[in-house]
Design an enzyme around this catalytic site. Structure first.
Site, PDB file in Angstrom:
ATOM      1  N   ARG A 151       0.789  -1.158   0.000  1.00 38.74           N
ATOM      2  CA  ARG A 151      -0.027   0.017  -0.042  1.00 38.74           C
ATOM      3  C   ARG A 151       1.105   1.068  -0.035  1.00 38.74           C
ATOM      4  O   ARG A 151       1.990   1.251   0.424  1.00 38.74           O
ATOM      5  CB  ARG A 151      -0.869   0.273   1.247  1.00 38.74           C
ATOM      6  CG  ARG A 151      -1.726  -1.279   1.590  1.00 38.74           C
ATOM      7  CD  ARG A 151      -2.498  -1.193   2.450  1.00 38.74           C
ATOM      8  NE  ARG A 151      -3.317  -2.371   2.892  1.00 38.74           N
ATOM      9  CZ  ARG A 151      -3.083  -3.311   3.554  1.00 38.74           C
ATOM     10  NH1 ARG A 151      -1.862  -3.507   4.063  1.00 38.74           N
ATOM     11  NH2 ARG A 151      -4.161  -4.341   3.611  1.00 38.74           N
ATOM     12  N   LYS A 175      -1.876  -2.259   7.942  1.00 38.61           N
ATOM     13  CA  LYS A 175      -3.042  -1.899   8.639  1.00 38.61           C
ATOM     14  C   LYS A 175      -3.252  -2.399  10.099  1.00 38.61           C
ATOM     15  O   LYS A 175      -2.908  -3.664  10.244  1.00 38.61           O
ATOM     16  CB  LYS A 175      -4.388  -2.335   8.027  1.00 38.61           C
ATOM     17  CG  LYS A 175      -4.610  -1.486   6.632  1.00 38.61           C
ATOM     18  CD  LYS A 175      -6.110  -1.951   6.038  1.00 38.61           C
ATOM     19  CE  LYS A 175      -6.160  -0.827   4.826  1.00 38.61           C
ATOM     20  NZ  LYS A 175      -7.568  -1.034   4.274  1.00 38.61           N
ATOM     21  N   HIS A 269      -2.032   2.487  -6.005  1.00 42.88           N
ATOM     22  CA  HIS A 269      -2.698   1.164  -5.490  1.00 42.88           C
ATOM     23  C   HIS A 269      -2.910   0.259  -6.740  1.00 42.88           C
ATOM     24  O   HIS A 269      -3.086  -1.077  -6.658  1.00 42.88           O
ATOM     25  CB  HIS A 269      -3.760   1.522  -4.871  1.00 42.88           C
ATOM     26  CG  HIS A 269      -4.468   0.611  -3.895  1.00 42.88           C
ATOM     27  ND1 HIS A 269      -4.019   0.294  -2.554  1.00 42.88           N
ATOM     28  CD2 HIS A 269      -5.527  -0.673  -3.923  1.00 42.88           C
ATOM     29  CE1 HIS A 269      -4.299  -0.745  -2.162  1.00 42.88           C
ATOM     30  NE2 HIS A 269      -5.315  -1.003  -2.660  1.00 42.88           N
ATOM     31  N   ARG A 272      -0.253  -2.220  -6.694  1.00 40.97           N
ATOM     32  CA  ARG A 272      -0.471  -3.417  -5.755  1.00 40.97           C
ATOM     33  C   ARG A 272      -1.414  -4.436  -6.376  1.00 40.97           C
ATOM     34  O   ARG A 272      -1.377  -5.613  -6.244  1.00 40.97           O
ATOM     35  CB  ARG A 272      -1.116  -2.755  -4.590  1.00 40.97           C
ATOM     36  CG  ARG A 272      -1.478  -3.704  -3.412  1.00 40.97           C
ATOM     37  CD  ARG A 272      -1.758  -3.043  -2.171  1.00 40.97           C
ATOM     38  NE  ARG A 272      -2.772  -3.674  -1.230  1.00 40.97           N
ATOM     39  CZ  ARG A 272      -2.325  -4.631  -0.197  1.00 40.97           C
ATOM     40  NH1 ARG A 272      -0.914  -4.746  -0.081  1.00 40.97           N
ATOM     41  NH2 ARG A 272      -3.052  -5.122   0.581  1.00 40.97           N
ATOM     42  N   HIS A 295      -3.673  -8.972   3.944  1.00 39.28           N
ATOM     43  CA  HIS A 295      -5.006  -9.071   4.105  1.00 39.28           C
ATOM     44  C   HIS A 295      -5.534 -10.048   5.268  1.00 39.28           C
ATOM     45  O   HIS A 295      -5.108 -10.922   5.522  1.00 39.28           O
ATOM     46  CB  HIS A 295      -5.731  -9.696   2.909  1.00 39.28           C
ATOM     47  CG  HIS A 295      -5.625  -8.827   1.623  1.00 39.28           C
ATOM     48  ND1 HIS A 295      -5.775  -9.221   0.252  1.00 39.28           N
ATOM     49  CD2 HIS A 295      -5.491  -7.540   1.619  1.00 39.28           C
ATOM     50  CE1 HIS A 295      -5.759  -8.297  -0.535  1.00 39.28           C
ATOM     51  NE2 HIS A 295      -5.701  -7.180   0.201  1.00 39.28           N
ATOM     52  N   TYR A 304      -9.087 -10.787  -6.692  1.00 38.23           N
ATOM     53  CA  TYR A 304      -8.219 -11.130  -8.000  1.00 38.23           C
ATOM     54  C   TYR A 304      -8.321 -12.067  -8.612  1.00 38.23           C
ATOM     55  O   TYR A 304      -7.658 -12.349  -9.869  1.00 38.23           O
ATOM     56  CB  TYR A 304      -6.796 -10.958  -7.247  1.00 38.23           C
ATOM     57  CG  TYR A 304      -6.461  -9.635  -6.384  1.00 38.23           C
ATOM     58  CD1 TYR A 304      -6.050  -8.446  -7.239  1.00 38.23           C
ATOM     59  CD2 TYR A 304      -6.267  -9.461  -5.120  1.00 38.23           C
ATOM     60  CE1 TYR A 304      -5.995  -7.481  -6.676  1.00 38.23           C
ATOM     61  CE2 TYR A 304      -6.195  -8.231  -4.585  1.00 38.23           C
ATOM     62  CZ  TYR A 304      -5.844  -7.108  -5.301  1.00 38.23           C
ATOM     63  OH  TYR A 304      -5.683  -6.124  -4.773  1.00 38.23           O
TER      64      TYR A 304
END
Length: 325
Positions: A151, A175, A269, A272, A295, A304
């Site tokens: 990110r 995150k 992004h 990514r 994730h 994806y």
């Protein structure tokens, strides 16, 4: 930002709770905006406290957002923020009932992430000139984002002590302040090595020239302070020698994309997304890609697989003689 709206004390307490859990400043700002807009709408229908909100008020708020032509995704996110608030209030027994329980989230259209083809990615990297410190930085930066599937916030948050070029790995803070080790390829390693050796020092010098000269600490303190400084020293510097911002990264990328005249919208992004798509295209398993991307939920990574299936379908339709009849 709707800063004129004063949130109820319990909403402020909820935001402090999110901050204590390690939520990023950017996400906290979005929560605050969503809650301020919600509370403004409640005040307009004479609701004085959070306990006075019922499911009808929530539905009226959603209808108001839809009437203003907000995208379903935006409405869903705003509802999610309010839902999280009331979940917190009920869990901590500030309220006995949750008015969101009978309110459903609007169905979202499946939006497949955009990505660059492998040759487009290569063209982008090769278009970045490395004859200046900023060019060396940008080449290393975008190679790193693509090589590690980072990110943009993770890339600008990298510190010198998190880079191990010998092992070809990065220590990334993602995150929720979750740390992960990310491998990178030889192109990114080479670009980082060139930037650190020949570009970063020149950018750092601009920062040093503006700093006051302080007396040197004792030797023991010097060693400790050097280790501390290394841990807080940003990898990617701006033209003034400070930490590069996410906004500057986007601005730099926009310039390179414009020169390439790519007929698609590209953001940091997108690199990514390209990383994840190319990994799956080339045989990486979903669980591994999930871990590499950081994730929390595999359903986030599964989007994806839809991209790669869609791409295969397009290739089939274009190539198979019976598909075109």
């Amino acid at each position: 930002m709707v800063s004129a709206i004063a949130l109820p004390a319990l909403a402020e307490e909820f935001l402090k709770y999110l901050e204590a859990r390690g939520m990023s400043p950017h996400t906290l700002v979005n929560y605050r905006i969503d809650l301020e807009l919600f509370w403004k709408a409640m005040q307009e229908i004479q609701i004085a406290d959070l306990g006075g909100v019922d499911h009808l008020a929530i539905r009226r708020y959603l209808a108001e957002l839809a009437g203003k032509k907000y995208a379903r995704r935006t409405i869903s996110r705003r509802l999610s923020s309010v839902r999280s608030l009331y979940r917190f209030l009920c869990k901590n027994e500030y309220l006995s009932s949750n008015p969101l329980l009978s309110v459903t989230t609007p169905k979202l259209d499946k939006k497949l992430p955009s990505f660059l083809m492998a040759d487009e990615t290569a063209r982008l990297m090769e278009s970045i000139g490395t004859g200046t410190p900023l060019g060396l930085r940008d080449r290393a930066l975008f190679e790193t984002i693509y090589a590690g599937g980072l990110r943009v916030s993770e890339a600008v948050g990298l510190n010198m002590d998190g880079v191990d070029l010998a092992a070809a790995t990065l220590r990334v803070l993602g995150k929720g302040n979750k740390e992960r080790i990310v491998p990178i390829g030889r192109k990114a390693v080479a670009a980082l090595r060139h930037y650190i050796s020949y570009g970063r020092g020149q950018l750092q010098q601009k920062n040093r020239s503006s700093q006051p000269i302080l007396p040197a600490p004792p030797v023991a303190g010097r060693v400790h302070r050097r280790a501390q400084a290394q841990a807080q020293t940003p990898l990617f510097l701006n033209r003034d020698g400070g930490r590069l911002s996410a906004r500057s990264v986007r601005r730099s990328l926009d310039g390179y994309i414009q020169k390439l005249a790519l007929a698609k919208k590209v953001s940091p992004h997108t690199l990514r997304h390209s990383y994840a798509t190319h990994m799956l295209d080339n045989g990486a398993d979903l669980r591994t890609v999930q871990e590499l991307l950081g994730h929390a939920n595999i359903s986030t990574t599964q989007i994806y697989t839809h991209v790669t299936r869609e791409r295969m379908k397009n290739i089939y339709n274009a190539a198979h003689p019976r598909a075109r009849e």
